[in-house]
Structures are given as structure tokens and as C-alpha cells.
Design an enzyme around this catalytic site. Structure first.
Site, mmCIF file in Angstrom:
data_model
loop_
_atom_site.group_PDB
_atom_site.id
_atom_site.type_symbol
_atom_site.label_atom_id
_atom_site.label_comp_id
_atom_site.label_asym_id
_atom_site.label_seq_id
_atom_site.Cartn_x
_atom_site.Cartn_y
_atom_site.Cartn_z
ATOM 1 N N THR A 66 -10.170 3.131 5.820
ATOM 2 C CA THR A 66 -9.944 1.947 6.291
ATOM 3 C C THR A 66 -8.326 1.830 6.683
ATOM 4 O O THR A 66 -7.973 0.740 6.998
ATOM 5 C CB THR A 66 -10.061 0.761 5.163
ATOM 6 O OG1 THR A 66 -9.441 1.411 3.966
ATOM 7 C CG2 THR A 66 -11.696 0.855 5.028
ATOM 8 N N ALA A 67 -7.571 3.058 6.755
ATOM 9 C CA ALA A 67 -6.190 3.251 7.023
ATOM 10 C C ALA A 67 -6.076 3.624 8.570
ATOM 11 O O ALA A 67 -6.717 3.173 9.479
ATOM 12 C CB ALA A 67 -5.450 3.851 5.766
ATOM 13 N N ASP B 232 0.798 -1.295 0.141
ATOM 14 C CA ASP B 232 0.055 0.139 -0.079
ATOM 15 C C ASP B 232 0.869 1.335 -0.133
ATOM 16 O O ASP B 232 0.374 2.179 -0.548
ATOM 17 C CB ASP B 232 -0.828 0.034 1.213
ATOM 18 C CG ASP B 232 -2.079 -1.100 1.116
ATOM 19 O OD1 ASP B 232 -2.456 -1.266 -0.064
ATOM 20 O OD2 ASP B 232 -2.664 -1.538 2.108
ATOM 21 N N GLY B 233 1.977 1.433 0.778
ATOM 22 C CA GLY B 233 2.814 2.297 0.572
ATOM 23 C C GLY B 233 3.334 2.928 -0.441
ATOM 24 O O GLY B 233 3.239 3.960 -1.077
ATOM 25 N N ARG C 205 3.566 13.761 24.298
ATOM 26 C CA ARG C 205 3.470 15.015 24.443
ATOM 27 C C ARG C 205 2.465 15.462 23.858
ATOM 28 O O ARG C 205 2.316 15.475 22.464
ATOM 29 C CB ARG C 205 4.552 15.901 24.062
ATOM 30 C CG ARG C 205 4.694 17.233 24.305
ATOM 31 C CD ARG C 205 5.922 18.231 23.997
ATOM 32 N NE ARG C 205 6.813 17.869 24.922
ATOM 33 C CZ ARG C 205 8.025 18.375 25.024
ATOM 34 N NH1 ARG C 205 8.373 19.146 24.137
ATOM 35 N NH2 ARG C 205 8.711 18.228 26.209
ATOM 36 N N GLN D 55 3.788 9.742 4.538
ATOM 37 C CA GLN D 55 4.855 9.770 3.964
ATOM 38 C C GLN D 55 5.681 11.210 3.458
ATOM 39 O O GLN D 55 6.746 11.317 4.118
ATOM 40 C CB GLN D 55 4.808 9.297 2.577
ATOM 41 C CG GLN D 55 4.364 7.477 2.361
ATOM 42 C CD GLN D 55 4.086 7.350 1.113
ATOM 43 O OE1 GLN D 55 4.030 7.709 0.152
ATOM 44 N NE2 GLN D 55 3.918 5.796 1.161
ATOM 45 N N SER E 218 -7.846 2.899 12.601
ATOM 46 C CA SER E 218 -7.024 2.482 13.717
ATOM 47 C C SER E 218 -7.354 3.131 14.813
ATOM 48 O O SER E 218 -7.515 3.060 16.277
ATOM 49 C CB SER E 218 -5.492 2.579 13.435
ATOM 50 O OG SER E 218 -5.185 1.371 12.476
#
Length: 259
Positions: free
Chosen positions: A157-158, A42-43, A127, A216, A162
Site C-alpha cells: 500500500t506504499a 510512517d517513515g 534516465r 531510507q 503508487s
């Protein structure tokens, strides 16, 4: 592909893969080809998508990674998928993208692209940062958290998933605003229209606040910087050669897969 009389372009980094392929720069490839074959996870697909979208070039994802949620097929079906594209047996899904930029004082800095999400986070662990949010010029919230995610349907969904955000169908034009570990009891993910404009002001005098696109491309933030996020005029064009729909992929990749 070469046997069918097609010209094959390869990035200069892979020029020795085949002697009959045309080696050129990555930017020239997107201008010159009818479609791009992306081999990886995916990346890799996310990185290529941000460049290919500018030239309206479709991408065919072949999963050589782990999850491969964005890929059309697994590596064992790569040849069949390419054959289908060459024979015209495919469809194209247009995926909404985001176009964030940073306002620093009276200056607007360069525009970025994101297929999955735009995140504002603190790169230093443990922090929290303070952020204020406006939608279409109307005040939304001010909170302390590890950060915030503005996601597309593709990115829902990424990282958004989460962080507890909702799943959106990739065929919609919506955005989600999801807090990352907010220090409050009332913060909940929020779904807004794809044409809305989100403005996020950094109110933390730290040196490690950053905006990232698809995890990225990163830009360092300063106190009182404003990140403006809106729908891009570009779209990612994903080639589909199978009959698997969004719900099939969601069930197969997210429910049936066990690590």
C-alpha cells in the site's frame, strides 16, 4: 507509565524530556524494553522497525505524521493505547520483512532489512536503467524502466501502490515485483511466493543506480551488480490496541481521506 512502576527508556537525544527516564543509546533500548513506543509518521515507524526486528521487540505506533498508515492510533488516543498495552489488552501482528544483499563479483555485501520494499532506481531524473530479473534461478524478464520495486504485503500500500502494483493482505507471505514506468507495453506487476528468491542484475553503466530499503537506507550500485532479495528471518511485531482490521484501515486511510 512511570506511576505504574515501569522503567521508561529514552534515546540520548531526548534525555531531557523527563528526569526519571533512563537515557541510553537507541540500540540498547531495543535490547532492554518490553515494547517500543514510536511517535511520528510512517517513515519513523519504518526506521524503528528495521532495528527493533533484530531483537524481536514489538512496536506501538502513535501517528504524529500525515497518513500514519502503519500507526496503531492517532495522537489523541496515545495515552489510552499505552494503558491498554500495560494492562495486556492488545494483540501483535507479525509482518514479513525482506532481506536484500548485493553480490559484486564473488563478494556478497552486508545484508539489509526492509519492512515495506526494496527499490532499484536511478537517482538521476529522466534516465532509464536496464535490469534483468530472475526468480528462483529462472529467467523472468529484462527491461528498461525508471526502476523496480520488490514489495512485502505491508509495503503493497506504499510505493508499490503508487506504481500500479496490487494490494496484498498483510497477513499473507507474498512478494510483488512492480516495474516503475517501464518502456514497454507488456510489463505488469507480478505476485510471487514469499519464499521465492529474486535476483536483479544491473545492466546500466551509470554512476547513479541505487538500491534503497524503505526509501531510507541506500546502497550505490555498479554495472553487473546483482541484488538478491528474499524473505527475512526477522519479522516486525506491530502492537494493535484497536479492533480496526486491515480493510477498515485501508478504507479509512486510502479511500475516505481527501487531501
Amino acid at each position: 507509565v512511570l506511576k505504574k512502576g515501569c522503567e521508561v527508556y529514552l534515546s540520548e537525544n531526548f534525555s531531557d524530556v523527563h528526569p526519571d527516564a533512563i537515557a541510553t543509546s537507541s540500540s540498547e533500548i531495543y535490547k532492554s524494553v518490553d515494547f517500543v513506543v514510536v511517535i511520528g509518521g510512517d517513515g519513523t515507524i519504518l526506521r524503528v522497525a528495521r532495528s527493533a526486528a533484530i531483537f524481536d521487540t514489538p512496536i506501538l505506533g502513535i501517528n504524529f505524521g500525515t497518513l500514519g498508515y502503519l500507526a496503531d492510533v492517532e495522537k489523541i488516543n496515545a495515552i489510552d493505547a499505552i494503558e491498554k498495552v500495560l494492562n495486556g489488552d492488545f494483540t501483535i501482528e507479525n509482518r514479513m520483512m525482506l532481506e536484500p544483499y548485493v553480490e559484486r563479483g564473488c563478494v556478497s555485501h552486508e545484508i539489509n532489512l526492509a519492512l515495506n520494499e526494496v527499490c532499484i532506481t536511478n537517482s538521476v531524473c529522466s534516465r532509464m536503467i536496464k535490469l534483468s530479473v530472475e526468480v528462483n534461478g529462472e529467467y523472468f524478464d529484462t527491461f528498461r524502466a525508471d526502476g523496480i520495486i520488490v514489495s512485502t504485503p505491508t509495503g503493497s500500500t506504499a510505493y508499490n501502490l503508487s506504481a500500479g502494483g496490487p494490494i496484498l493482505s498483510p497477513h499473507t507471505e507474498l512478494m510483488t515485483i512492480t516495474h516503475i514506468c517501464p518502456h514497454t507495453l507488456y510489463a505488469r506487476p507480478f505476485v510471487i511466493d514469499g519464499n521465492d528468491v529474486v535476483r536483479i542484475r544491473v545492466q546500466s553503466n551509470y554512476n547513479n543506480v541505487q538500491m534503497s530499503c524503505d526509501g531510507q537506507s541506500t546502497v550505490q550500485m555498479k554495472n553487473d551488480d546483482v541484488i538478491v532479495v528474499k524473505k527475512s528471518r526477522y519479522v516486525t511485531r506491530i502492537i494493535k490496541t484497536t479492533n480496526m482490521n486491515f480493510y477498515d484501515i485501508l478504507r479509512r486511510k486510502m479511500v475516505e481521506v481527501r487531501i
